[in-house]
Design a protein around this motif. Structure first.
Motif, PDB file in Angstrom:
ATOM      1  N   UNK A  63       3.182  -4.194 -13.490  1.00  0.00           N
ATOM      2  CA  UNK A  63       3.363  -3.118 -12.517  1.00  0.00           C
ATOM      3  C   UNK A  63       2.056  -2.820 -11.784  1.00  0.00           C
ATOM      4  N   UNK A  64       0.916  -3.004 -12.461  1.00  0.00           N
ATOM      5  CA  UNK A  64      -0.378  -2.774 -11.816  1.00  0.00           C
ATOM      6  C   UNK A  64      -0.626  -3.807 -10.716  1.00  0.00           C
ATOM      7  N   UNK A  65      -0.140  -5.023 -10.935  1.00  0.00           N
ATOM      8  CA  UNK A  65      -0.288  -6.081  -9.921  1.00  0.00           C
ATOM      9  C   UNK A  65       0.468  -5.698  -8.656  1.00  0.00           C
ATOM     10  N   UNK A  66       1.684  -5.203  -8.806  1.00  0.00           N
ATOM     11  CA  UNK A  66       2.489  -4.826  -7.647  1.00  0.00           C
ATOM     12  C   UNK A  66       1.956  -3.556  -6.979  1.00  0.00           C
ATOM     13  N   UNK A  67       1.303  -2.700  -7.762  1.00  0.00           N
ATOM     14  CA  UNK A  67       0.666  -1.520  -7.170  1.00  0.00           C
ATOM     15  C   UNK A  67      -0.528  -1.933  -6.314  1.00  0.00           C
ATOM     16  N   UNK A  68      -1.309  -2.891  -6.810  1.00  0.00           N
ATOM     17  CA  UNK A  68      -2.441  -3.391  -6.030  1.00  0.00           C
ATOM     18  C   UNK A  68      -1.941  -3.994  -4.724  1.00  0.00           C
ATOM     19  N   UNK A  69      -0.883  -4.791  -4.820  1.00  0.00           N
ATOM     20  CA  UNK A  69      -0.353  -5.434  -3.612  1.00  0.00           C
ATOM     21  C   UNK A  69       0.176  -4.407  -2.624  1.00  0.00           C
ATOM     22  N   UNK A  70       0.803  -3.362  -3.129  1.00  0.00           N
ATOM     23  CA  UNK A  70       1.328  -2.332  -2.227  1.00  0.00           C
ATOM     24  C   UNK A  70       0.202  -1.594  -1.515  1.00  0.00           C
ATOM     25  N   UNK A  71      -0.933  -1.411  -2.197  1.00  0.00           N
ATOM     26  CA  UNK A  71      -2.089  -0.771  -1.566  1.00  0.00           C
ATOM     27  C   UNK A  71      -2.658  -1.678  -0.479  1.00  0.00           C
ATOM     28  N   UNK A  72      -2.839  -2.948  -0.818  1.00  0.00           N
ATOM     29  CA  UNK A  72      -3.422  -3.911   0.128  1.00  0.00           C
ATOM     30  C   UNK A  72      -2.532  -4.091   1.351  1.00  0.00           C
ATOM     31  N   UNK A  73      -1.226  -4.139   1.137  1.00  0.00           N
ATOM     32  CA  UNK A  73      -0.291  -4.397   2.239  1.00  0.00           C
ATOM     33  C   UNK A  73      -0.309  -3.299   3.301  1.00  0.00           C
ATOM     34  N   UNK A  74      -0.795  -2.118   2.952  1.00  0.00           N
ATOM     35  CA  UNK A  74      -0.853  -1.027   3.928  1.00  0.00           C
ATOM     36  C   UNK A  74      -1.819  -1.336   5.074  1.00  0.00           C
ATOM     37  N   UNK A  75      -2.744  -2.269   4.843  1.00  0.00           N
ATOM     38  CA  UNK A  75      -3.811  -2.510   5.809  1.00  0.00           C
ATOM     39  C   UNK A  75      -3.615  -3.832   6.555  1.00  0.00           C
ATOM     40  N   UNK A  76      -2.337  -4.204   6.750  1.00  0.00           N
ATOM     41  CA  UNK A  76      -2.017  -5.451   7.442  1.00  0.00           C
ATOM     42  C   UNK A  76      -2.685  -5.524   8.814  1.00  0.00           C
ATOM     43  N   UNK A  77      -2.729  -4.408   9.532  1.00  0.00           N
ATOM     44  CA  UNK A  77      -3.273  -4.411  10.898  1.00  0.00           C
ATOM     45  C   UNK A  77      -4.765  -4.077  10.941  1.00  0.00           C
ATOM     46  N   UNK A  78      -5.339  -3.712   9.807  1.00  0.00           N
ATOM     47  CA  UNK A  78      -6.759  -3.371   9.759  1.00  0.00           C
ATOM     48  C   UNK A  78      -7.403  -4.053   8.556  1.00  0.00           C
ATOM     49  N   UNK A  79      -7.212  -5.362   8.455  1.00  0.00           N
ATOM     50  CA  UNK A  79      -7.730  -6.099   7.314  1.00  0.00           C
ATOM     51  C   UNK A  79      -9.233  -6.038   7.171  1.00  0.00           C
ATOM     52  N   UNK A  80      -9.945  -5.809   8.280  1.00  0.00           N
ATOM     53  CA  UNK A  80     -11.405  -5.765   8.223  1.00  0.00           C
ATOM     54  C   UNK A  80     -11.915  -4.608   7.372  1.00  0.00           C
TER      55      UNK A  80
END
Length: 341
Positions: free
Chosen positions: A63-80
């Protein structure tokens, strides 16, 4: 007395003013600054999950892996915004992949279960930030080449697990991440045969033959060229970097011959079309990196075979024209040659 009451500060009023100011800041600040402000709040949570994986040598809680991915995915348009944090995430996670693979051994049944969740995290970073920003922090010791090849080979032959869940099982992500790792390792400034331990046990290797390690990379990379997803593009990247090495001329000629076979045997099967597309994309990447003479040798021979196919007037399918498809892909090669010229 009335004057003093008027001058007495009201804490609740100040708090409401501060709250309004923060809302105004969020409204008037740039999107990048707002996202950065909120990511700094989420960074502590993300870092705690990553530290837990590092300390345990694996993701003990999926579940921690999917939480990390959900956090990262929020920044699709601002990856920098994530790039300053990539090293502190990617380097230790890839170290876990490398060290645990060495500890458990390639033959272990547990090795894939350890690395797949970690690869889900790294792949999400690649998706948001781009592969070039992420692979800078991959380990690149010469000794890692054979380890990565064996690990990808195990992923390649492993039985695919279907899942009705929305969460990924990590199979595709593991293959993509290890392919990206190989795209760096094949650039090692040493003769690949010098790090290929299988040569020690092989007495039949001819002087003109490619090392077994190279043949293994070529084999599964060719297989991935027929993939409809990101593995096709990444496999093409691996092949383009491998085959443009100065010591890979014979392997390059062999690959050109293989592409001739691919383009001459394409049917109306969708997988054949993806394989042809993958082969052409790879050739285009190779030609952009190679000398002009090599380009003309490979490119003109491939274009001649396309021209012959059109002259023969091979039968067209109900929905797609095979000769037209070949010609369209061939234009990609011509554009690559023009760019280099």
């Amino acid at each position: 007395m009335a004057v003093s009451e008027e001058e007495t500060p009201n804490p609740k009023a100040e708090e409401s003013i501060i709250g309004l100011n923060e809302e105004d800041d969020d409204e008037h600040d740039s999107k990048e600054r707002v996202l950065q402000r909120y990511f700094l709040q989420e960074w502590k949570q993300l870092k705690s999950f990553v530290d837990d994986i590092i300390s345990n040598g694996r993701a003990s809680d999926l579940s921690s892996v999917h939480k990390i991915r959900s956090i990262v995915d929020k920044y699709q348009e601002q990856g920098q915004l994530l790039e300053p944090y990539l090293e502190s995430i990617v380097s230790p996670l890839m170290f876990v992949v490398r060290s645990r693979t060495s500890e458990l051994g390639i033959d272990s049944n547990d090795v894939l279960e350890v690395i797949k969740p970690i690869c889900i995290i790294i792949h999400s970073l690649v998706t948001v930030c781009g592969y070039k920003a992420v692979i800078k922090f991959f380990p690149h010791q010469v000794s890692d080449l054979e380890l990565a090849v064996s690990l990808l080979e195990k992923c390649h032959v492993a039985k695919s697990v279907t899942s009705l869940r929305h969460e990924s099982t990590g199979e595709m992500e593991a293959k993509c991440v290890i392919l990206l790792w190989l795209s760096i390792l094949v650039l090692v400034p040493f003769d690949i045969s010098s790090v290929d331990t299988s040569i020690v046990y092989s007495s039949n290797l001819g002087a003109d033959e490619s090392p077994p390690l190279v043949l293994r990379i070529l084999q599964f990379s060719k297989d991935y060229l027929s993939n409809a997803g990101p593995m096709r593009t990444i496999a093409g990247l691996v092949l383009s970097r491998l085959l443009t090495r100065p010591d890979m001329l014979k392997a390059f000629i062999s690959f050109i011959e293989w592409t001739h076979e691919v383009q001459s045997s394409v049917t109306e099967d969708v997988m054949d079309h993806f394989r042809l597309l993958g082969a052409v994309e790879t050739l285009a990447a190779i030609f952009k990196a190679m000398a002009t003479i090599a380009i003309l040798r490979g490119g003109t021979s491939w274009w001649s075979s396309v021209a012959r196919a059109r002259e023969q007037g091979e039968p067209e399918g109900p929905e797609t024209s095979f000769p037209s498809l070949q010609a369209g892909y061939g234009v990609v090669l011509v554009m690559a040659i023009i760019e280099v010229e």
